[in-house]
Scaffold this motif. Structure first.
Motif, PDB file in Angstrom:
ATOM      1  N   HIS A   1     -66.167  49.580 -10.768  1.00  0.00           N
ATOM      2  CA  HIS A   1     -66.769  48.764  -9.717  1.00  0.00           C
ATOM      3  C   HIS A   1     -66.326  49.256  -8.339  1.00  0.00           C
ATOM      4  CE1 HIS A   1     -68.741  45.200  -8.111  1.00  0.00           C
ATOM      5  NE2 HIS A   1     -67.662  44.974  -7.372  1.00  0.00           N
TER       6      HIS A   1
ATOM      7  N   VAL B   1     -75.689  57.953 -12.035  1.00  0.00           N
ATOM      8  CA  VAL B   1     -75.958  56.967 -10.994  1.00  0.00           C
ATOM      9  C   VAL B   1     -77.284  57.302 -10.328  1.00  0.00           C
ATOM     10  CG1 VAL B   1     -75.157  55.943  -8.829  1.00  0.00           C
ATOM     11  CG2 VAL B   1     -73.502  56.587 -10.585  1.00  0.00           C
TER      12      VAL B   1
ATOM     13  N   SER C   1     -74.243  47.514  -8.458  1.00  0.00           N
ATOM     14  CA  SER C   1     -74.076  47.614  -7.012  1.00  0.00           C
ATOM     15  C   SER C   1     -73.542  46.298  -6.452  1.00  0.00           C
ATOM     16  CB  SER C   1     -75.416  47.955  -6.346  1.00  0.00           C
ATOM     17  OG  SER C   1     -76.318  46.871  -6.472  1.00  0.00           O
TER      18      SER C   1
ATOM     19  N   VAL D   1     -73.011  50.362 -14.274  1.00  0.00           N
ATOM     20  CA  VAL D   1     -72.615  50.536 -12.874  1.00  0.00           C
ATOM     21  C   VAL D   1     -73.454  49.563 -12.053  1.00  0.00           C
ATOM     22  CG1 VAL D   1     -72.398  52.126 -10.947  1.00  0.00           C
ATOM     23  CG2 VAL D   1     -72.136  52.968 -13.286  1.00  0.00           C
TER      24      VAL D   1
ATOM     25  N   GLU E   1     -71.801  53.651  -3.096  1.00  0.00           N
ATOM     26  CA  GLU E   1     -72.755  52.953  -2.234  1.00  0.00           C
ATOM     27  C   GLU E   1     -72.495  53.264  -0.765  1.00  0.00           C
ATOM     28  OE1 GLU E   1     -74.573  48.919  -3.346  1.00  0.00           O
ATOM     29  OE2 GLU E   1     -72.512  48.780  -4.061  1.00  0.00           O
TER      30      GLU E   1
ATOM     31  N   SER F   1     -68.123  52.505  -7.670  1.00  0.00           N
ATOM     32  CA  SER F   1     -69.517  52.306  -7.283  1.00  0.00           C
ATOM     33  C   SER F   1     -69.621  51.851  -5.835  1.00  0.00           C
ATOM     34  CB  SER F   1     -70.187  51.287  -8.214  1.00  0.00           C
ATOM     35  OG  SER F   1     -69.627  50.001  -8.049  1.00  0.00           O
TER      36      SER F   1
ATOM     37  N   ASP G   1     -78.169  46.941 -11.267  1.00  0.00           N
ATOM     38  CA  ASP G   1     -77.592  47.997 -12.098  1.00  0.00           C
ATOM     39  C   ASP G   1     -78.179  49.336 -11.654  1.00  0.00           C
ATOM     40  OD1 ASP G   1     -76.120  46.167 -13.568  1.00  0.00           O
ATOM     41  OD2 ASP G   1     -77.742  45.838 -15.002  1.00  0.00           O
TER      42      ASP G   1
END
Length: 333
Positions: free
Chosen positions: A248, A124, A212, A210, A255, A251, A217
């Protein structure tokens, strides 16, 4: 419909009023709405403004992933009810993870378990560079991945992401790249041999992008060595689709950690600015005293050249110190 009965302290047009609602509308990959999440009674008593959008953007992926996971549970995605419950337990287990590296490792492991693969690697892109999460990757191979990741230019990583997108199954973020495809390949993988009876080739690669909450991506999940030894097909993506949605959600958590790191850095910068302002103020007072007495000495020592030169040197140093104070003040603006 949610109504607000309690009074709030804020006043004016910015104040949250009785009957106000804030709704998030999660949707699936085809743009179909899955439901709504209604929020009421903000803690600060104010309607959301531009400053609150970052927090809302961090919340939206959670709402969307939760709705998609609920939808996945209903459809089961060719999984039995026991398997669906297992996936939901995995989701709950992520909430207690504190460290970012541990979160990446945990997401990589659980995605592999859900999809039915023996090992996985999650890369990531974060503010402090690329971060890796691994599961069942030999230490020497993991070390090679970390070295390669640190040395790979951003342009090459972007080109690889673009190539992976070209291999994605329709309406998914899942890409199967066969061993004979002409793509950018990592040299960090250790050599391995095919198992007898497997359709999966040691150089085959399966990726899940992955993505956001803003649609960018930001990394790749690589899954290797399927338990059944078969290559994925568009007609049998059930477990991989569940892993895709689980990723998801992961991620979204990542975030949130990135946003938290932004806030911590912003507070540190603000603290440094306040410190610089205080130092500049106190230092300026000291410089003023130095300048005043140096000017008096310069006026009284005109007939003593040696001492006058010393006084002028003190005055010049005080003037330069004043310039330093101005630069300190500029930091606080």
């Amino acid at each position: 419909v949610i109504s607000v009965e309690d009074e709030v302290d804020a006043q004016g047009d910015e104040a949250w009023q009785a009957g106000d609602e804030l709704c998030l509308l999660p949707h699936d990959d085809q743009g179909r709405f899955l439901g709504q999440l209604c929020l009421a009674q903000p803690r600060n008593g104010r309607r959301p403004d531009a400053d609150a959008l970052d927090a809302l953007r961090a919340l939206f992926p959670f709402a969307q992933s939760a709705a998609q996971l609920m939808q996945a549970r209903e459809r089961s995605f060719e999984l039995g009810q026991a398997e669906a419950r297992r996936v939901l337990r995995y989701v709950e287990s992520l909430t207690g993870v504190v460290e970012t590296d541990e979160l990446l490792d945990r997401v990589a492991e659980l995605c592999a378990r859900i999809a039915g693969y023996r090992r996985s690697l999650l890369s990531v892109r974060m503010d402090d560079g690329s971060r890796l999460g691994t599961w069942n990757i030999p230490p020497e191979e993991e070390a090679r991945f970390r070295t390669n990741s640190a040395a790979t230019p951003a342009a090459r990583k972007a080109a690889k992401l673009e190539q992976v997108r070209d291999f994605c199954f329709p309406n998914t973020l899942i890409a199967f790249i066969p061993h004979d495809a002409e793509v950018i390949r990592s040299t960090a993988f250790l050599e391995s041999t095919a198992r007898e009876g497997d359709a999966w080739h040691p150089e085959d690669r399966l990726f899940i992008l992955v993505r956001s909450g803003s649609g960018h991506d930001i990394g790749l999940l690589c899954l290797d060595e399927p338990l059944d030894g078969q290559v994925p097909s568009e007609e049998a993506l059930g477990p991989l689709r569940v892993a895709e949605r689980f990723l998801h959600l992961g991620s979204a958590l990542i975030e949130a950690r990135m946003l938290e790191a932004h806030l911590v850095r912003a507070r540190r910068i603000e603290s440094l600015g306040n410190l610089a302002a205080g130092v500049a103020h106190d230092f300026n007072n000291l410089v003023g005293v130095m300048m005043g007495y140096a000017s008096l000495l310069t006026a009284r020592l005109e007939d003593q050249p040696d001492l006058l030169a010393m006084a002028e040197a003190i005055e010049g140093a005080a003037r330069r110190a004043g310039d330093l104070t101005d630069r300190l003040r500029a930091i606080t603006r």
